[in-house]
Design a protein around this motif. Structure first.
Motif, PDB file in Angstrom:
ATOM      1  N   SER A 108       0.970  -1.382  -0.074  1.00 54.39           N
ATOM      2  CA  SER A 108      -0.318  -0.014   0.191  1.00 54.39           C
ATOM      3  C   SER A 108       0.931   1.256   0.085  1.00 54.39           C
ATOM      4  CB  SER A 108      -0.965   0.182   1.204  1.00 54.39           C
ATOM      5  OG  SER A 108      -0.181   0.101   2.515  1.00 54.39           O
ATOM      6  N   SER A 109       2.062   1.092   0.503  1.00 56.42           N
ATOM      7  CA  SER A 109       3.052   2.507   0.490  1.00 56.42           C
ATOM      8  C   SER A 109       3.382   2.797  -0.861  1.00 56.42           C
ATOM      9  CB  SER A 109       4.168   2.291   1.709  1.00 56.42           C
ATOM     10  OG  SER A 109       4.784   1.083   1.007  1.00 56.42           O
ATOM     11  N   ARG A 110       3.531   1.937  -1.404  1.00 59.29           N
ATOM     12  CA  ARG A 110       4.083   1.901  -3.068  1.00 59.29           C
ATOM     13  C   ARG A 110       2.934   2.358  -3.562  1.00 59.29           C
ATOM     14  NH1 ARG A 110       7.594  -3.370  -3.959  1.00 59.29           N
ATOM     15  NH2 ARG A 110       9.064  -3.258  -2.585  1.00 59.29           N
ATOM     16  N   VAL A 111       1.765   1.934  -3.671  1.00 60.03           N
ATOM     17  CA  VAL A 111       0.457   2.381  -4.277  1.00 60.03           C
ATOM     18  C   VAL A 111       0.279   3.839  -3.803  1.00 60.03           C
ATOM     19  CG1 VAL A 111      -1.880   2.123  -4.593  1.00 60.03           C
ATOM     20  CG2 VAL A 111      -0.207   0.096  -4.226  1.00 60.03           C
ATOM     21  N   THR A 112       0.293   4.275  -2.605  1.00 59.31           N
ATOM     22  CA  THR A 112       0.131   5.609  -2.125  1.00 59.31           C
ATOM     23  C   THR A 112       0.970   6.474  -2.815  1.00 59.31           C
ATOM     24  OG1 THR A 112      -0.701   4.891   0.080  1.00 59.31           O
ATOM     25  CG2 THR A 112       0.044   7.098  -0.114  1.00 59.31           C
TER      26      THR A 112
END
Length: 461
Positions: free
Chosen positions: A318-322
């Motif tokens: 999720s951090s990369r998607v964010t």
């Protein structure tokens, strides 16, 4: 201890210890999900009764979360975390000797009180000593919660199948003792600060939220609408008094603006919703697999592993998607996936003309989708919280976790209310409606050109 006095190796060991405490806190809730039917049979509890033992844990977390947040700020995070682990050891050991539902409920409530201090203590330490990359740190925190979801059902099922259900609690007590030692030796502290207790504000808040959540739990356990309505009325009255206290000479319960700031509101609403959906999934699904399909604790634990593994693997991503799409888009996308997963669960459970093997396969697929969505939403909402001004206020952190736990308690209670009807579409359909409302309240997606993931929860002018 300041960040500059911590060498690289202790920082790594402390980071691992803190994430392990997050895993342990989740494990305390999930470890009895697979052997839930075995425990109910052993102590002579009805389906509603054993769900009450599960929800007592969460109700205690709800009521004591604001106090725990205040204690972390007033007495120091490490000291409060150590005390909570010590209480957890005692309460888990006590649960192992339960002879009836009443005593088990009391022990589970004590475990919930202990667990209420874990999130704010860890959030404060991570926010203070690992503030360099909040997105990845909060994703790791959410993944650690997923690990607790992953380990709980299979570990509880395996221990119950091989050693007996009482050893489920003994195992958790042992793990808590190990982490207590690590907490006292390697975890850095966030020093105590002046934090006067707003006694009347705290009391009215706890009575108000506790009575409302208790009303839902009572309705689920006993179906007595009049009693539940009376409790709800007490809760509403207490919250009305609470809202008026900020206008007196005592001042507001929390500094003005913290609880209405966009990131805090969006994060708290999403966190409460996703925890409610999680509560429904981890109670209703094992009940269906055990009572309707006849699966044992071990098989149920392995099946439920799909949800938790998906949570664990999706949260770090999720951090990369964010970073690519902004946090609000990630949050809203996760909510869409969550709704789809919840819609798929009753369809899988009631697959027409299918054998139990096929139903389990479809259920696993639905759990994977649901778990991945929960991991994404949980990590993204945690990022929003820790980048808001409320992250520096212990009571505000406690309020966030109170509402997060409230979602879980309501989810458990909803299963107690709806599952006896035999209508799984109803059981999972109401959480879908809550997800849709949260998606709508989250506001329009942020433009992809916005420069920082830490700003995407702000209003756009």
């Amino acid at each position: 201890m300041s960040p500059s006095t911590i060498t690289l190796e202790p920082r790594r060991s402390a980071y691992v210890a803190l994430l392990a405490c997050s895993t342990l806190g989740t494990l305390s809730s999930t470890i009895i999900s697979a052997p839930i039917n075995v425990i109910a049979h052993a102590i002579g509890a009805s389906p509603r009764g054993i769900v009450f033992a599960v929800s007592a844990f969460t109700l205690a977390m709800v009521v004591f979360a604001p106090i725990s947040g205040w204690m972390c700020q007033r007495f120091g995070s490490r000291r409060v975390l150590a005390g909570s682990l010590l209480l957890m050891v005692a309460a888990q050991a006590g649960a192992a000797f339960s002879q009836g539902l009443g005593f088990l409920v009391v022990m589970r409530a004590l475990q919930g009180i202990a667990c209420s201090a874990v999130p704010p203590a860890i959030q404060q330490v991570l926010g203070r000593h690992w503030a360099g990359n909040r997105a990845r740190v909060m994703a790791a925190w959410a993944a650690a919660i997923g690990v607790g979801q992953a380990l709980g059902p299979p570990l509880g099922g395996l221990v119950a199948d091989t050693l007996g259900w009482r050893w489920v609690f003994i195992t958790h007590a042992t793990l808590s003792a190990v982490l207590l030692v690590l907490c006292l030796t390697v975890v850095p502290d966030v020093p105590a600060s002046y934090a006067p207790l707003h006694v009347s504000g705290m009391a009215t808040l706890l009575v108000g939220i506790g009575a409302l959540v208790g009303a839902v739990s009572w309705l689920g356990q006993h179906g007595e609408v009049a009693v539940a309505a009376g409790m709800a009325a007490v809760g509403v009255l207490a919250l009305a008094v609470h809202s008026q206290l900020g206008r007196t000479s005592a001042g507001p319960f929390v500094p003005p603006g913290l609880l209405t700031e966009r990131r805090f509101v969006a994060s708290t609403m999403a966190a409460g919703t996703v925890m409610g959906c999680l509560g429904v999934a981890i109670v209703a699904t094992p009940l269906h697999l055990g009572r309707d399909l006849g699966l044992g604790p071990g098989h149920i634990g392995i099946t439920m592993l799909a949800l938790a593994l998906a949570m664990t693997l999706a949260a770090p991503l999720s951090s990369r998607v964010t970073e690519r799409f902004t946090a609000r888009r990630t949050l809203r996308g996760g909510l869409v996936l969550l709704a789809l997963g919840l819609l798929a669960l009753p369809l899988a459970a009631t697959a027409s003309g299918s054998g139990s093997g096929t139903i389990v396969t479809f259920t696993v697929a639905a759990l994977v989708l649901t778990g991945a969505a929960i991991g994404v939403v949980q990590a993204t909402s945690a990022l929003g919280l820790m980048t808001s001004p409320a992250a520096a206020d212990g009571v505000a952190l406690g309020l966030h976790n109170m509402l997060r736990f409230t979602g879980l308690a309501v989810g458990y209670s909803w299963v107690a209310i709806a599952y006896p009807t035999g209508n799984l579409s109803l059981v999972y359909g109401v959480p879908v409606a809550a997800v849709a409302l949260t998606w709508a309240m989250a506001g329009p997606s942020a433009p992809s050109s916005e420069p920082s993931a830490e700003r995407v929860f702000h209003d756009h002018r």
